[in-house]
Design an enzyme around this catalytic site. Structure first.
Site, PDB file in Angstrom:
ATOM      1  N   PHE A 145       0.868  -1.180   0.000  1.00 35.81           N
ATOM      2  CA  PHE A 145       0.000   0.000   0.000  1.00 35.81           C
ATOM      3  C   PHE A 145       0.902   1.226   0.000  1.00 35.81           C
ATOM      4  O   PHE A 145       1.523   1.565   1.007  1.00 35.81           O
ATOM      5  CB  PHE A 145      -0.934   0.055   1.203  1.00 35.81           C
ATOM      6  CG  PHE A 145      -1.859   1.248   1.128  1.00 35.81           C
ATOM      7  CD1 PHE A 145      -3.027   1.178   0.398  1.00 35.81           C
ATOM      8  CD2 PHE A 145      -1.529   2.442   1.737  1.00 35.81           C
ATOM      9  CE1 PHE A 145      -3.863   2.289   0.284  1.00 35.81           C
ATOM     10  CE2 PHE A 145      -2.353   3.555   1.634  1.00 35.81           C
ATOM     11  CZ  PHE A 145      -3.523   3.476   0.910  1.00 35.81           C
ATOM     12  N   ASP A 230       9.665   2.847   1.468  1.00 33.38           N
ATOM     13  CA  ASP A 230       8.478   3.626   1.844  1.00 33.38           C
ATOM     14  C   ASP A 230       8.334   3.535   3.357  1.00 33.38           C
ATOM     15  O   ASP A 230       7.779   2.575   3.890  1.00 33.38           O
ATOM     16  CB  ASP A 230       7.249   3.071   1.126  1.00 33.38           C
ATOM     17  CG  ASP A 230       5.970   3.825   1.463  1.00 33.38           C
ATOM     18  OD1 ASP A 230       5.967   4.584   2.459  1.00 33.38           O
ATOM     19  OD2 ASP A 230       4.964   3.636   0.758  1.00 33.38           O
ATOM     20  N   LYS A 259       3.299  11.479   6.738  1.00 33.52           N
ATOM     21  CA  LYS A 259       2.467  11.298   7.929  1.00 33.52           C
ATOM     22  C   LYS A 259       3.028  12.011   9.160  1.00 33.52           C
ATOM     23  O   LYS A 259       2.774  13.179   9.360  1.00 33.52           O
ATOM     24  CB  LYS A 259       2.218   9.818   8.168  1.00 33.52           C
ATOM     25  CG  LYS A 259       1.361   9.179   7.056  1.00 33.52           C
ATOM     26  CD  LYS A 259       0.798   7.861   7.447  1.00 33.52           C
ATOM     27  CE  LYS A 259       0.054   7.199   6.294  1.00 33.52           C
ATOM     28  NZ  LYS A 259      -1.146   7.925   5.853  1.00 33.52           N
TER      29      LYS A 259
END
Length: 404
Positions: A145, A230, A259
């Site tokens: 994801f 990531d 984030k």
């Protein structure tokens, strides 16, 4: 009746009425928060065990970060990258140092960081490695994801994320996560990068097999391929280290960050790498109006400084062991598997008992907010400011849900 005086039902109805249904949120309406606690419009408090998918690693309204935002709001919020502002150099320099890299490219969202990483890898492949023009390919893992843009969902293996959004962007090869032999076999002369999450968050906090990440690093070095990590969810203290890759002593060529970098206040993302890779970009070839804006940089610089102390990484390690012990105590009592790294846990519930969604709804009723994923799996990712007693409380509420 008391129910008629509550604000939550009407607020939920209005949200459903006027919002495209691209999310299926729990029926709770938050109005304020501090630290690890949320309060809804009816005054009920909840322990936050999701932390905005790690965007709130430092808790809600961390005073240092709020102060930085207030001070910057009174001075300057946006210039665009047409000019240099006085917060920019400090942010880039200090984040580069935290990452052990030469350069930083600031963006806004995690998906933008991934898209940036893809573009940089391709350009590096053509200009440095000498890949055949238009033929660059990137190796990714199933269960990944990385975001929801058209390019990114093109290599998703999640039907909900991918179906009906074609035609899909070519140039990606999907291999099983954790299978080093399959990854190495997929590399050819036009491969420019391997793009991986060190820990697969959306998949249910899936940890890599021992030795996998060092093996990926070795293969990438041997085959002249970039290793792009990531770390948007796994990075910045979540797993007990600054980066999840550190658990196995691995340093990627590019870090993709986001984030938590925005401190739960503003969207901030970045790509960090050395000059021989990020240096392939020239003026006009990539950018963002809001990327690296003054407000974002002011907040994110303070985030970097909080991480530079190491305090949050230590808290994540120590409290993560407490979380692990509590959850493992529920194995055979409604849980069938537990995966924990720092303050990040994937919890598999016996599917004969309930779905992950049902578990989260029942936890919500008991004042704990978490998020389900993939059937009977839930994720726990509390803010790193959570206390030991609060962890015990969350585990106790999960135990009560499983026993009900």
């Amino acid at each position: 009746m008391i129910e008629d005086m509550l604000r939550t039902p009407s607020a939920v109805r209005d949200a459903e009425r006027y919002t495209a249904h691209n999310y299926h949120p729990l029926p709770v309406v938050i109005s304020s928060a501090e630290g690890a606690w949320l309060t809804d419009v009816d005054g009920r408090r909840y322990l936050d065990c999701l932390a905005g998918y790690s965007a709130l690693n430092f808790g809600h309204r961390h005073p240092t970060l709020i102060r930085a935002a207030h001070e910057q709001l009174d001075r300057l919020t946006l210039t665009s990258r047409a000019f240099i502002h006085d917060q920019f150099a400090d942010f880039c320099r200090e984040l580069a140092a935290l990452c052990g890299k030469d350069l930083v490219l600031p963006m806004n969202t995690g998906a933008e960081a991934v898209e940036t990483g893809i573009k940089v890898a391709r350009k590096w492949g053509y200009q440095v490695k000498g890949v055949t023009p238009g033929q660059a390919n990137i190796i990714v893992a199933d269960g990944n994801f990385h975001g929801r843009t058209t390019t990114i969902v093109s290599f998703s293996t999640d039907d909900d994320a991918r179906a009906d959004f074609g035609p899909y962007t070519p140039g990606f090869t999907v291999v099983p996560y954790g299978d080093l032999a399959a990854l190495e076999a997929a590399i050819d002369e036009n491969t420019v990068a391997v793009l991986l999450e060190p820990i697969q968050g959306e998949q249910g906090v899936v940890l890599p097999p021992d030795g996998y990440l060092p093996g990926v690093r070795r293969v990438c070095t041997d085959r002249n391929v970039l290793f792009v990590a990531d770390e948007i969810q796994s990075g910045l203290g979540r797993t007990g280290r600054t980066f999840a890759c550190e658990h196995e002593g691995v340093v990627p060529d590019l870090y993709l960050l986001g984030k938590a970098l925005g401190g739960g206040i503003v969207p901030v993302s970045a790509v960090a790498g050395n000059a021989d890779v990020l240096g392939v970009l020239k003026p006009g070839q990539h950018g963002s109006t809001f990327g690296g804006n003054p407000l974002a940089c002011a907040v994110a610089t303070e985030v970097v400084r909080l991480l530079a102390t190491g305090d949050f990484q230590r808290r994540s390690t120590e409290l993560g062991e407490r979380l692990r012990a509590g959850l493992e105590g529920l194995l055979g009592k409604g849980l069938v598997a537990v995966r924990v790294r720092g303050l990040w846990a994937g919890v598999d519930i016996d599917p004969t008992l309930m779905t992950g969604r049902q578990a989260c709804e029942r936890l919500m009723e008991r004042g704990v907010l978490a998020k389900d994923t993939h059937g009977s799996t839930i994720r726990l990712a509390p803010p790193l400011v959570i206390t030991a007693d609060e962890i015990d409380h969350a585990v106790a509420q999960l135990a009560a849900v499983l026993a009900a």
